[in-house]
Design a protein around this motif. Structure first.
Motif, mmCIF file in Angstrom:
data_model
loop_
_atom_site.group_PDB
_atom_site.id
_atom_site.type_symbol
_atom_site.label_atom_id
_atom_site.label_comp_id
_atom_site.label_asym_id
_atom_site.label_seq_id
_atom_site.Cartn_x
_atom_site.Cartn_y
_atom_site.Cartn_z
ATOM 1 N N VAL A 37 48.285 7.840 58.283
ATOM 2 C CA VAL A 37 46.847 8.020 58.206
ATOM 3 C C VAL A 37 46.380 7.666 56.797
ATOM 4 C CG1 VAL A 37 47.075 10.504 57.668
ATOM 5 C CG2 VAL A 37 44.912 9.626 58.550
ATOM 6 N N GLN A 38 45.243 6.985 56.736
ATOM 7 C CA GLN A 38 44.664 6.603 55.446
ATOM 8 C C GLN A 38 43.233 7.112 55.376
ATOM 9 O OE1 GLN A 38 44.140 2.361 54.671
ATOM 10 N NE2 GLN A 38 44.534 2.689 52.486
ATOM 11 N N TYR A 39 42.991 8.076 54.505
ATOM 12 C CA TYR A 39 41.638 8.577 54.273
ATOM 13 C C TYR A 39 40.927 7.656 53.290
ATOM 14 C CZ TYR A 39 43.556 12.645 56.598
ATOM 15 O OH TYR A 39 44.159 13.475 57.505
ATOM 16 N N PRO A 40 39.619 7.634 53.313
ATOM 17 C CA PRO A 40 38.871 6.685 52.461
ATOM 18 C C PRO A 40 39.292 6.739 51.007
ATOM 19 C CG PRO A 40 37.404 7.765 54.012
ATOM 20 C CD PRO A 40 38.737 8.446 54.165
ATOM 21 N N GLY A 41 39.595 5.571 50.461
ATOM 22 C CA GLY A 41 39.931 5.464 49.047
ATOM 23 C C GLY A 41 41.309 5.951 48.664
ATOM 24 N N GLU A 42 42.147 6.258 49.654
ATOM 25 C CA GLU A 42 43.463 6.802 49.354
ATOM 26 C C GLU A 42 44.585 5.904 49.899
ATOM 27 O OE1 GLU A 42 41.982 11.466 49.691
ATOM 28 O OE2 GLU A 42 43.855 10.824 50.631
ATOM 29 N N GLY A 43 45.803 6.254 49.537
ATOM 30 C CA GLY A 43 46.961 5.576 50.108
ATOM 31 C C GLY A 43 47.294 6.102 51.486
ATOM 32 N N LEU A 44 48.356 5.581 52.057
ATOM 33 C CA LEU A 44 48.768 6.018 53.388
ATOM 34 C C LEU A 44 49.631 7.273 53.295
ATOM 35 C CD1 LEU A 44 48.200 2.869 53.684
ATOM 36 C CD2 LEU A 44 49.678 3.017 55.699
ATOM 37 N N GLN A 45 49.438 8.152 54.275
ATOM 38 C CA GLN A 45 50.251 9.356 54.368
ATOM 39 C C GLN A 45 50.976 9.353 55.706
ATOM 40 O OE1 GLN A 45 47.902 12.929 53.818
ATOM 41 N NE2 GLN A 45 46.556 11.922 52.352
ATOM 42 N N LEU A 46 52.241 9.717 55.681
ATOM 43 C CA LEU A 46 52.988 9.829 56.922
ATOM 44 C C LEU A 46 52.444 10.996 57.739
ATOM 45 C CD1 LEU A 46 55.364 8.925 58.699
ATOM 46 C CD2 LEU A 46 56.814 10.499 57.399
ATOM 47 N N LEU A 47 52.006 10.715 58.967
ATOM 48 C CA LEU A 47 51.440 11.755 59.826
ATOM 49 C C LEU A 47 52.522 12.356 60.724
ATOM 50 C CD1 LEU A 47 48.938 13.255 60.849
ATOM 51 C CD2 LEU A 47 48.518 11.349 62.411
ATOM 52 N N LEU A 48 53.287 11.496 61.392
ATOM 53 C CA LEU A 48 54.373 11.973 62.238
ATOM 54 C C LEU A 48 55.315 10.821 62.528
ATOM 55 C CD1 LEU A 48 53.639 10.822 65.314
ATOM 56 C CD2 LEU A 48 52.005 12.693 65.241
ATOM 57 N N LYS A 49 56.496 11.165 63.066
ATOM 58 C CA LYS A 49 57.490 10.136 63.345
ATOM 59 C C LYS A 49 58.361 10.559 64.517
ATOM 60 C CE LYS A 49 61.054 11.947 60.260
ATOM 61 N NZ LYS A 49 61.951 11.666 59.122
ATOM 62 N N ALA A 50 59.072 9.561 65.073
ATOM 63 C CA ALA A 50 60.062 9.815 66.109
ATOM 64 C C ALA A 50 61.160 8.772 65.965
ATOM 65 C CB ALA A 50 59.438 9.744 67.499
ATOM 66 N N THR A 51 62.395 9.196 66.121
ATOM 67 C CA THR A 51 63.504 8.276 65.848
ATOM 68 C C THR A 51 64.303 7.888 67.079
ATOM 69 O OG1 THR A 51 64.922 10.142 65.291
ATOM 70 C CG2 THR A 51 63.758 9.067 63.480
ATOM 71 N N LYS A 52 64.044 8.528 68.230
ATOM 72 C CA LYS A 52 64.757 8.111 69.438
ATOM 73 C C LYS A 52 63.901 8.355 70.664
ATOM 74 C CE LYS A 52 67.398 12.397 70.027
ATOM 75 N NZ LYS A 52 66.808 13.172 68.937
ATOM 76 N N ALA A 53 64.304 7.721 71.754
ATOM 77 C CA ALA A 53 63.536 7.784 72.994
ATOM 78 C C ALA A 53 63.300 9.226 73.423
ATOM 79 C CB ALA A 53 64.262 7.004 74.082
ATOM 80 N N ASP A 54 62.062 9.487 73.874
ATOM 81 C CA ASP A 54 61.595 10.778 74.380
ATOM 82 C C ASP A 54 61.357 11.812 73.285
ATOM 83 O OD1 ASP A 54 63.787 10.345 77.184
ATOM 84 O OD2 ASP A 54 61.671 9.794 77.008
ATOM 85 N N ASP A 55 61.623 11.455 72.026
ATOM 86 C CA ASP A 55 61.262 12.347 70.919
ATOM 87 C C ASP A 55 59.750 12.474 70.855
ATOM 88 O OD1 ASP A 55 63.546 11.951 68.078
ATOM 89 O OD2 ASP A 55 63.647 13.144 69.915
ATOM 90 N N LYS A 56 59.266 13.673 70.537
ATOM 91 C CA LYS A 56 57.841 13.865 70.299
ATOM 92 C C LYS A 56 57.657 14.244 68.845
ATOM 93 C CE LYS A 56 55.072 16.008 73.206
ATOM 94 N NZ LYS A 56 54.411 17.076 74.005
ATOM 95 N N GLY A 57 56.867 13.446 68.135
ATOM 96 C CA GLY A 57 56.489 13.796 66.778
ATOM 97 C C GLY A 57 55.167 14.553 66.811
ATOM 98 N N SER A 58 55.014 15.531 65.925
ATOM 99 C CA SER A 58 53.768 16.287 65.909
ATOM 100 C C SER A 58 53.471 16.773 64.495
ATOM 101 C CB SER A 58 53.827 17.473 66.861
ATOM 102 O OG SER A 58 54.853 18.358 66.477
ATOM 103 N N ASN A 59 52.166 16.860 64.186
ATOM 104 C CA ASN A 59 51.750 17.325 62.864
ATOM 105 C C ASN A 59 50.233 17.480 62.883
ATOM 106 O OD1 ASN A 59 51.831 18.037 60.136
ATOM 107 N ND2 ASN A 59 51.714 15.910 59.452
ATOM 108 N N LYS A 60 49.721 18.552 62.328
ATOM 109 C CA LYS A 60 48.282 18.778 62.179
ATOM 110 C C LYS A 60 47.532 18.646 63.503
ATOM 111 C CE LYS A 60 48.195 17.045 57.437
ATOM 112 N NZ LYS A 60 47.578 16.091 56.492
ATOM 113 N N GLY A 61 48.145 18.990 64.616
ATOM 114 C CA GLY A 61 47.513 18.902 65.917
ATOM 115 C C GLY A 61 47.650 17.548 66.589
ATOM 116 N N PHE A 62 48.188 16.574 65.883
ATOM 117 C CA PHE A 62 48.438 15.249 66.442
ATOM 118 C C PHE A 62 49.828 15.211 67.081
ATOM 119 C CE2 PHE A 62 44.903 12.709 64.902
ATOM 120 C CZ PHE A 62 44.439 13.438 63.824
ATOM 121 N N GLU A 63 49.952 14.426 68.157
ATOM 122 C CA GLU A 63 51.237 14.258 68.831
ATOM 123 C C GLU A 63 51.412 12.810 69.252
ATOM 124 O OE1 GLU A 63 51.927 18.556 71.071
ATOM 125 O OE2 GLU A 63 51.239 16.818 72.207
ATOM 126 N N ALA A 64 52.675 12.378 69.323
ATOM 127 C CA ALA A 64 52.995 11.068 69.882
ATOM 128 C C ALA A 64 54.412 11.128 70.417
ATOM 129 C CB ALA A 64 52.869 9.968 68.832
#
Lengths: 115, 112
Positions: A37-64
């Motif tokens: 995620v990149q907020y105005p005027g800032e660098g990128l921040q890692l929001l969430l990640k997943a490293t293998k199939a069916d993994d769910k990444g989550s952070n700050k109410g976001f999921e993938a």
């Protein structure tokens, strides 16, 4: 080669609405998947990640969820706030060390949440 | 605070001038990268490093040089600035594959 495709924005929502940003990928190996995620005027921040199939990444109410069968990693949030207004980037990197841990980014999706 | 520090934050260059964008990280990360961000084009990899003394080209390396003499520092050199190099430049570091990158706050470069 690797590539990431994400939906174009801008996406305009009202506060408390449901957000989904589609992301699909093409990879020669078996990648790790990320949302930044990149907020105005800032660098990128890692929001969430997943490293293998069916993994769910989550952070700050976001999921993938890492869906290997559909090569997708869609970002979702159930109730957005004005503070979630930002640009969101989907990205991948190969887990194979010889690939150099390079990130491949999608084009970014701008999200605007209105009160 | 631990992280990736980029200097300067803003720079204006004349066509043909050279300069170095500085990047330093204090997390002992093995991997470092430079990206440029242009409107409507997302982020593109310029150069990357998998450890001290080891660098390689990314997607858009022309006009840029890098070196990695220490784990901490990864400067980006513009050899002869061109208006096409007007962009926002981000440096990032990572501790390993699958762990994601920590980004600096960026350098906004304008070449006139």
């Amino acid at each position: 080669g690797n590539s990431v495709t994400q939906m174009e924005g801008p996406v305009t929502l009202s506060e408390e609405a449901f957000l989904t940003i589609n992301c699909t990928y093409t990879a020669t190996g078996y990648p790790s998947l990320f949302w930044y995620v990149q907020y105005p005027g800032e660098g990128l921040q890692l929001l969430l990640k997943a490293t293998k199939a069916d993994d769910k990444g989550s952070n700050k109410g976001f999921e993938a969820t890492y869906r290997k069968e559909t090569t997708s990693f869609h970002l979702e949030k159930g109730s957005v706030q004005v503070s979630d207004s930002a640009v969101y980037f989907c990205a991948l990197s190969d887990l194979i060390k010889a690939a150099g841990n390079k990130l491949t980014f999608g084009g970014g999706t701008r999200v605007l949440v209105k009160p | 605070n631990a992280g990736v520090t980029q200097t300067p934050k803003f720079q204006v260059l004349k066509t043909g001038q050279s300069m170095t964008l500085q990047c330093a990280q204090d997390m002992n990360h093995e991997y470092m990268s430079w990206y440029r961000q242009d409107p409507g084009m997302g982020l593109r990899l310029i150069h990357y490093s998998v450890g001290a003394g080891i660098t390689d080209q990314g997607e858009v390396p022309n006009g840029y040089n890098v070196s990695r003499s220490t784990t901490e520092d990864f400067p980006l050199r513009l050899l002869s600035a061109a208006p096409s190099q007007t962009s926002v430049y981000f440096c990032a570091s990572s501790s390993g594959t699958g762990r994601g990158y920590t980004f600096g706050s960026g350098t906004r470069l304008t070449v006139v």
